[in-house]
Design a protein around this motif. Sequence first.
Motif, short mmCIF file in Angstrom:
data_model
loop_
_atom_site.label_atom_id
_atom_site.label_comp_id
_atom_site.label_asym_id
_atom_site.label_seq_id
_atom_site.Cartn_x
_atom_site.Cartn_y
_atom_site.Cartn_z
N ASN A 24 50.30 -129.02 30.88
CA ASN A 24 50.69 -130.69 31.64
C ASN A 24 52.28 -131.37 31.31
O ASN A 24 52.81 -132.73 32.12
CB ASN A 24 49.24 -131.72 31.08
CG ASN A 24 47.65 -131.48 32.69
OD1 ASN A 24 47.43 -131.39 33.38
ND2 ASN A 24 47.40 -130.58 31.85
N GLY A 25 52.72 -131.16 30.38
CA GLY A 25 53.59 -131.76 29.21
C GLY A 25 55.05 -131.35 30.85
O GLY A 25 55.67 -132.06 31.41
N VAL A 26 54.66 -130.08 30.61
CA VAL A 26 55.98 -129.44 31.14
C VAL A 26 55.87 -129.64 32.85
O VAL A 26 56.41 -130.84 33.75
CB VAL A 26 55.80 -127.85 31.19
CG1 VAL A 26 56.79 -127.69 32.51
CG2 VAL A 26 56.22 -127.42 30.30
N PHE A 27 54.51 -129.23 33.50
CA PHE A 27 54.24 -130.78 34.67
C PHE A 27 54.80 -131.21 34.79
O PHE A 27 55.49 -132.25 36.12
CB PHE A 27 52.60 -130.50 35.32
CG PHE A 27 52.37 -130.15 36.65
CD1 PHE A 27 52.28 -128.63 37.11
CD2 PHE A 27 52.96 -131.23 37.82
CE1 PHE A 27 52.12 -128.92 38.33
CE2 PHE A 27 52.32 -131.01 39.29
CZ PHE A 27 52.06 -129.82 39.49
N LEU A 28 54.20 -132.64 33.96
CA LEU A 28 54.57 -133.94 34.21
C LEU A 28 56.30 -134.51 33.85
O LEU A 28 57.04 -134.79 34.29
CB LEU A 28 54.05 -134.59 33.26
CG LEU A 28 52.53 -134.96 33.36
CD1 LEU A 28 51.69 -135.82 32.31
CD2 LEU A 28 52.83 -136.05 34.94
N LYS A 29 56.88 -133.56 33.83
CA LYS A 29 58.10 -133.64 33.32
C LYS A 29 59.15 -132.54 34.48
O LYS A 29 59.68 -133.83 35.18
CB LYS A 29 58.56 -132.87 32.19
CG LYS A 29 60.34 -132.31 31.61
CD LYS A 29 60.91 -133.73 31.70
CE LYS A 29 62.26 -133.16 31.09
NZ LYS A 29 63.31 -133.00 32.08
N GLY A 30 58.18 -131.57 34.62
CA GLY A 30 59.07 -131.29 36.40
C GLY A 30 58.93 -132.24 37.30
O GLY A 30 59.40 -132.62 38.70
N ALA A 31 57.61 -132.72 37.84
CA ALA A 31 57.55 -133.90 38.75
C ALA A 31 58.17 -135.19 38.44
O ALA A 31 58.49 -135.42 39.91
CB ALA A 31 55.81 -134.60 39.05
N TRP A 32 58.29 -135.78 37.54
CA TRP A 32 59.92 -137.12 36.94
C TRP A 32 60.50 -136.62 37.58
O TRP A 32 61.19 -137.31 37.95
CB TRP A 32 59.00 -137.57 35.21
CG TRP A 32 60.32 -137.86 35.10
CD1 TRP A 32 60.92 -138.30 34.50
CD2 TRP A 32 60.09 -139.80 34.92
NE1 TRP A 32 62.25 -139.00 34.17
CE2 TRP A 32 60.33 -140.22 34.49
CE3 TRP A 32 58.87 -140.31 35.69
CZ2 TRP A 32 61.13 -142.12 34.33
CZ3 TRP A 32 59.20 -142.02 35.01
CH2 TRP A 32 60.33 -142.36 35.29
N ASP A 33 61.12 -135.56 37.01
CA ASP A 33 62.63 -134.96 37.52
C ASP A 33 62.97 -134.58 38.88
O ASP A 33 64.00 -135.84 39.44
CB ASP A 33 63.06 -133.45 36.85
CG ASP A 33 63.20 -133.93 35.14
OD1 ASP A 33 63.50 -134.76 34.82
OD2 ASP A 33 62.96 -133.08 34.81
N MET A 34 61.77 -134.48 39.89
CA MET A 34 61.72 -134.28 40.72
C MET A 34 61.48 -135.65 42.03
O MET A 34 62.34 -135.58 42.90
CB MET A 34 60.54 -133.18 41.59
CG MET A 34 60.98 -133.17 42.98
SD MET A 34 59.15 -131.87 43.74
CE MET A 34 58.19 -132.76 43.83
N TRP A 35 61.23 -136.57 40.80
CA TRP A 35 61.39 -138.22 41.71
C TRP A 35 61.80 -138.87 41.45
O TRP A 35 62.35 -139.38 42.22
CB TRP A 35 59.60 -138.98 40.54
CG TRP A 35 60.11 -139.85 41.53
CD1 TRP A 35 60.23 -140.38 42.46
CD2 TRP A 35 59.08 -141.71 40.33
NE1 TRP A 35 59.33 -141.95 42.10
CE2 TRP A 35 58.81 -142.71 41.58
CE3 TRP A 35 58.90 -141.51 39.05
CZ2 TRP A 35 58.42 -143.85 40.67
CZ3 TRP A 35 58.34 -142.31 38.77
CH2 TRP A 35 57.80 -143.43 39.16
#
Lengths: 313, 65
Positions: free
Chosen positions: A257-268
Motif C-alpha cells: 500500500n505504501g508503494v501504491f499510495l505513492k504511485g497514486a499520489w504521483d499520478m494525481w
Amino acid sequence: MTDLSLHIPDTGPASDEAGLRDYWQLLKPRLMSLSVFTALVGLVIAPGGVHPFLGATSILWIALGAGASGALNMWFDADIDRVMKRTRSRPIPSGRVEPSDALALGLFLSVLSVVMLGLTANWVAAFWLAFTIFFYTVIYSMWLKRTTSWNTVIGGLAGAFPPMIGWAAATGSTPLDAWLLVALIFMWTPPHFWALALFVRMDYHVARIPMLTVTHGRDATRRQAFLYAVGLAVVSLATALSGIGGPLTLAVAVVLNGVFLKGAWDMWRRTDAEADADGHAAEKALFKWSLVYLFVHFAVFVVEAALHPYGGW
Amino acid sequence: MHRDHELHTRRKGRNFGLLAVLLAFIVLIFGLTVVKIQTGGFAEAFDHVSRPAIVPQDAVPEVSE
C-alpha cells in the motif's frame, strides 16, 4: 460422393466462420484467469478442508460462470465494440460469431456452471455465482455501463465476488473474512482501471460510454484514483488484522500500500501535459504495480493460512 | 488426390475440439460421482439406513453381555 469443397469459394464468408478460438475469446479468458486465481485463494484459505477434486472442479465451474458473463457481455455490447478500435476485432463485431450464438453460449454456460457448482459444492456458492453473472450482465453491462460514470466502481463488484464464491464453495457460508476479500478487489478495481484509462486513450466517447475520464475530466479521474487508493489501503490493513491476516500479511500490506499510495499520489499531482511529456510514466507505473499488488496480496493470504498453525493473530 | 478445403479443416478442428470438451465433461462427471460416493455427501442425505454417527449418545442402548 460429392466433394463440397468444389462448390466453396476460396475467399469470402468461409474464412470468416468461427473457430474454437473465437468461442474461447467470447469467454474473456483474461478476466477468467483473474476470477480463477482469486476464487482459488478464497477456497484455499477458507477454514476446513475440501476434497482436492471437488475444489478443483468448483474452481472450474466458477471460471465457466465468469466466461458465461463474458459471452453475455460481448453479446450485449456488440454495438459498442463495433465502433471502438480496441474491440473491433472481437468475434461478434468482426462477424465471425453470430450474436445469437454468443447469447446461446452465454445462457447455456450460465445455467451449466451454476447447477454444476451447486451439485459439486453447495447451493450457497451456486447462488452467489448466479448473482455475479446477473450483476455483471444486467446491472453492469445492460444498465450502469451506458448510464453513469460510476460504472467502473459499481461494475467492479462483479469482478470482486469470485474469492467469496470460492470461500462459499469450501464452507457453505460467507462470513466477514470472505466479504473483506470482496472489498479488497472492489477498492482495487477503480484505481487499476483509471490508471489504464489515463494512458491508453480509449475511444469511449465514440461509443458514448460515460467513462469518468470523459464525463468528469482527467484531473478528476486522477483525484478519484488517489481517493480509492486510500480506501484500498484501509481495507487492505483490515484484512491483515482479520482472521485471514497475520503479521506477515500486515508487513506485506504496508509495503504494497505504501508503494501504491505513492504511485497514486504521483499520478494525481501532475497534469496531462507532464504525463504526455514522459510518456505517461506514472500512470503506467501505477497500472503495473496494481497487477503486482493484487497477485502478491492474495498470494500472501495463502502463505499466511499455511502459517496459521504456527501462530497468527 | 483429395485436398481438404480450409473450411473443412477449420470445421474438423472445431468438431474435434467439441469432442474433447464433451469427453472431458464425461470424465469430470464420473470423477465427481466417484468422489461424492466416497465422501458420502449425497448417499447420507437420501439413504434410509440408520447412521450411528448422528444418533445421540444418550439414545444408544447399552448392550449387556
